[in-house]
Design an enzyme around this catalytic site. Structure first.
Site, PDB file in Angstrom:
ATOM      1  N   ARG A  20       0.736  -1.179   0.142  1.00 34.04           N
ATOM      2  CA  ARG A  20       0.025   0.100   0.151  1.00 34.04           C
ATOM      3  C   ARG A  20       0.840   1.254   0.074  1.00 34.04           C
ATOM      4  NH1 ARG A  20      -3.376  -2.884  -1.621  1.00 34.04           N
ATOM      5  NH2 ARG A  20      -5.302  -3.465  -0.552  1.00 34.04           N
ATOM      6  N   HIS A  46      -1.141   0.066  -9.870  1.00 33.87           N
ATOM      7  CA  HIS A  46      -1.855  -0.763  -9.056  1.00 33.87           C
ATOM      8  C   HIS A  46      -2.155  -2.283  -9.581  1.00 33.87           C
ATOM      9  CE1 HIS A  46      -3.837  -1.212  -4.610  1.00 33.87           C
ATOM     10  NE2 HIS A  46      -3.655  -2.430  -5.316  1.00 33.87           N
TER      11      HIS A  46
HETATM   12  P1  NDP Z   1      -1.787 -11.550   4.926  1.00 33.79           P
HETATM   13  O1  NDP Z   1      -2.757 -11.243   6.042  1.00 33.79           O
HETATM   14  O2  NDP Z   1      -1.801 -13.082   4.499  1.00 33.79           O
HETATM   15  O3  NDP Z   1      -0.223 -11.424   5.529  1.00 33.79           O
HETATM   16  C1  NDP Z   1       0.247 -10.544   6.319  1.00 33.79           C
HETATM   17  C2  NDP Z   1       1.430 -10.619   6.647  1.00 33.79           C
HETATM   18  O4  NDP Z   1       2.217  -9.344   7.098  1.00 33.79           O
HETATM   19  C3  NDP Z   1       1.710 -11.661   7.789  1.00 33.79           C
HETATM   20  O5  NDP Z   1       2.811 -12.352   7.569  1.00 33.79           O
HETATM   21  C4  NDP Z   1       2.129 -10.850   8.999  1.00 33.79           C
HETATM   22  O6  NDP Z   1       2.549 -11.508   9.941  1.00 33.79           O
HETATM   23  C5  NDP Z   1       2.925  -9.720   8.418  1.00 33.79           C
HETATM   24  N1  NDP Z   1       2.519  -8.265   9.389  1.00 33.79           N
HETATM   25  C6  NDP Z   1       1.465  -7.774   9.877  1.00 33.79           C
HETATM   26  N2  NDP Z   1       1.570  -6.810  10.520  1.00 33.79           N
HETATM   27  C7  NDP Z   1       2.826  -6.822  10.779  1.00 33.79           C
HETATM   28  C8  NDP Z   1       4.007  -6.092  11.797  1.00 33.79           C
HETATM   29  N3  NDP Z   1       3.338  -5.026  12.346  1.00 33.79           N
HETATM   30  N4  NDP Z   1       5.073  -6.445  11.635  1.00 33.79           N
HETATM   31  C9  NDP Z   1       5.705  -7.351  10.937  1.00 33.79           C
HETATM   32  N5  NDP Z   1       4.771  -8.061  10.060  1.00 33.79           N
HETATM   33  C10 NDP Z   1       3.436  -7.985  10.060  1.00 33.79           C
HETATM   34  O7  NDP Z   1      -1.540 -10.595   3.716  1.00 33.79           O
HETATM   35  P2  NDP Z   1      -1.393 -11.136   2.111  1.00 33.79           P
HETATM   36  O8  NDP Z   1      -0.150 -11.658   2.318  1.00 33.79           O
HETATM   37  O9  NDP Z   1      -2.531 -11.758   1.773  1.00 33.79           O
HETATM   38  O10 NDP Z   1      -1.447  -9.498   1.718  1.00 33.79           O
HETATM   39  C11 NDP Z   1      -0.623  -8.547   2.040  1.00 33.79           C
HETATM   40  C12 NDP Z   1      -1.067  -7.113   1.511  1.00 33.79           C
HETATM   41  O11 NDP Z   1      -0.730  -7.201  -0.002  1.00 33.79           O
HETATM   42  C13 NDP Z   1      -2.514  -6.958   1.387  1.00 33.79           C
HETATM   43  O12 NDP Z   1      -2.970  -6.398   2.665  1.00 33.79           O
HETATM   44  C14 NDP Z   1      -2.618  -5.709   0.292  1.00 33.79           C
HETATM   45  O13 NDP Z   1      -2.392  -4.761   0.689  1.00 33.79           O
HETATM   46  C15 NDP Z   1      -1.352  -6.048  -0.565  1.00 33.79           C
HETATM   47  N6  NDP Z   1      -1.877  -6.513  -1.958  1.00 33.79           N
HETATM   48  C16 NDP Z   1      -1.419  -5.805  -3.015  1.00 33.79           C
HETATM   49  C17 NDP Z   1      -1.865  -6.155  -4.243  1.00 33.79           C
HETATM   50  C18 NDP Z   1      -1.705  -5.314  -5.399  1.00 33.79           C
HETATM   51  O14 NDP Z   1      -2.072  -5.670  -6.629  1.00 33.79           O
HETATM   52  N7  NDP Z   1      -0.379  -4.480  -5.461  1.00 33.79           N
HETATM   53  C19 NDP Z   1      -2.745  -7.316  -4.621  1.00 33.79           C
HETATM   54  C20 NDP Z   1      -2.943  -7.986  -3.266  1.00 33.79           C
HETATM   55  C21 NDP Z   1      -2.305  -7.746  -1.975  1.00 33.79           C
HETATM   56  P3  NDP Z   1       1.988 -12.646  10.887  1.00 33.79           P
HETATM   57  O15 NDP Z   1       2.280 -13.805   9.843  1.00 33.79           O
HETATM   58  O16 NDP Z   1       2.724 -12.826  11.852  1.00 33.79           O
HETATM   59  O17 NDP Z   1       0.594 -12.633  11.187  1.00 33.79           O
HETATM   60  C1  OXD Z   2      -5.615  -6.243  -3.005  1.00 36.39           C
HETATM   61  C2  OXD Z   2      -5.126  -5.406  -4.228  1.00 36.39           C
HETATM   62  O1  OXD Z   2      -5.554  -5.972  -1.806  1.00 36.39           O
HETATM   63  O2  OXD Z   2      -5.763  -5.417  -5.038  1.00 36.39           O
HETATM   64  O3  OXD Z   2      -5.924  -7.310  -3.577  1.00 36.39           O
HETATM   65  O4  OXD Z   2      -4.282  -4.285  -3.556  1.00 36.39           O
END
Ligand code: NDP
Ligand code: OXD
Length: 306
Positions: free
Chosen positions: A221, A269
């Site tokens: 993000r 994006h």
């Molecule tokens: P998940 O919820 O599956 O994973 C999030 C990860 O981030 C977990 O490993 C979590 O740790 C870690 N995390 C969260 N908070 C912290 C913190 N404070 N410190 C360290 N690690 C942290 O999310 P996804 O993998 O499915 O997606 C991640 C993000 O990718 C989405 O929220 C979205 O914003 C972005 N995205 C962007 C896209 C694009 O087209 N550009 C498409 C899809 C997603 P833990 O495992 O310990 O809980």
């Molecule tokens: C998502 C994204 O969160 O597209 O899936 O950013």
């Protein structure tokens, strides 16, 4: 009992079509189509107008159209009893992995650099084995990206909130291990969810902990990144550049300085885009669960924000 698809700026029609095909007879409204808010129990949403859900007294579930839910959670007026779900989909994981691999290879082999130079001049490239990739966030997306990079011979480490074990990945967790993780990362990939803890995490102090010449890829993000800190660290030569797919304001305004930085690659994006026909099954499954009063899938923890 009706469904509202609410996604200003994103065409709701493919979602409506997919829902009707998967569940003939379902009653779906595409916002701003006229509807009675009292009828709506299930909303499928992307960047809804802030505050709107408080006018839906019978709303039980808000399903994000994507993996992220920050665009829902950021609205303080969503009643606490409303369950929030997100998309978990193999195709999304594959698409983001392919996209990140392409960016990494483009960076280390200087492909865009040469293309933009318009001159027959070569610079030293780096080999896959010389790079240490650091992935922030080892959730669904981060671990898929890690696996894809491992398969392509990269050294991969990852950082998460809680401890993780991923074969072949050197894992770190929490604030205490962040510096150790950063010190080695020559290419840093942000795949964190946006929460109060991760907002502005990509800042000057953070960048200083990376090795000189490190490269940033942000596909999470825009609010993770302190934009002027990135520009300053590129100008000072501490960072070699960045690939950014997400921005604080989207679409990125034409007058934004990023457009004039040859060391910053901009994409709109598109790292991974949900295909409504691919994910409609999980949305309808949750719709049925809501009706039956059984536990929903792919829910998020409101307290954690992801
Ligand atoms: P998940 O919820 O599956 O994973 C999030 C990860 O981030 C977990 O490993 C979590 O740790 C870690 N995390 C969260 N908070 C912290 C913190 N404070 N410190 C360290 N690690 C942290 O999310 P996804 O993998 O499915 O997606 C991640 C993000 O990718 C989405 O929220 C979205 O914003 C972005 N995205 C962007 C896209 C694009 O087209 N550009 C498409 C899809 C997603 P833990 O495992 O310990 O809980
Ligand atoms: C998502 C994204 O969160 O597209 O899936 O950013």
């Amino acid at each position: 009992m009706s469904v509202l698809v609410i996604s200003p700026g994103r065409d709701p029609e493919p979602w409506v079509e997919a829902l009707k095909k998967e569940y003939p007879g379902i009653n779906v409204y595409a916002y701003p189509e006229e509807h009675d808010p009292e009828e709506i129990e299930y909303a499928i949403s992307w960047k809804h107008p802030r505050g709107i859900f408080k006018h839906y007294p019978n709303l039980k579930v808000i399903a994000s159209m994507g993996a992220g839910v920050d665009h829902i959670i950021c609205d303080p007026e969503i009643p606490k009893n409303v369950v929030i779900t997100r998309i978990i989909d193999d195709q999304l994981s594959v698409d983001i992995s392919d996209f990140v691999l392409a960016l990494v290879l483009d960076h280390i082999r200087n492909i865009s650099f040469h293309h933009n130079l318009h001159a027959w001049e070569s610079i030293q490239y780096k080999r896959i084995e010389e790079e240490q990739i650091g992935i922030m966030g080892l959730g669904i997306m981060g671990s898929a990206v890690a696996q894809s990079l491992l398969k392509n011979r990269f050294n991969v480490s990852g950082w998460s909130r809680t401890p993780k074990e991923l074969p072949g990945v050197n894992t770190f967790c929490g604030e205490k291990q962040l510096e150790k993780f950063l010190n080695k990362s020559t290419i840093l990939i942000c795949l964190l969810p946006l929460t109060p803890e991760t907002e502005n995490i990509l800042n000057k102090e953070f960048f200083k902990k990376l090795p000189k010449g490190a490269y940033i890829i942000n596909v999470a993000r825009g609010q993770h990144l302190v934009e002027h800190d990135l520009l300053e660290m590129i100008d000072k030569g501490h960072l070699s550049g960045a690939s950014l797919d997400v921005f604080r304001i989207e679409p990125l305004p034409q007058e934004h300085p990023f457009w004039d930085y040859p060391k910053i690659k901009i994409t709109p994006h598109i790292a991974s885009i949900t295909n409504p026909h691919k994910v409609v099954h999980q949305l309808i499954d949750n719709y049925r669960r809501m009706k039956e009063g059984t536990e929903l899938k792919n829910t998020i923890e409101r307290k954690l924000g992801y």
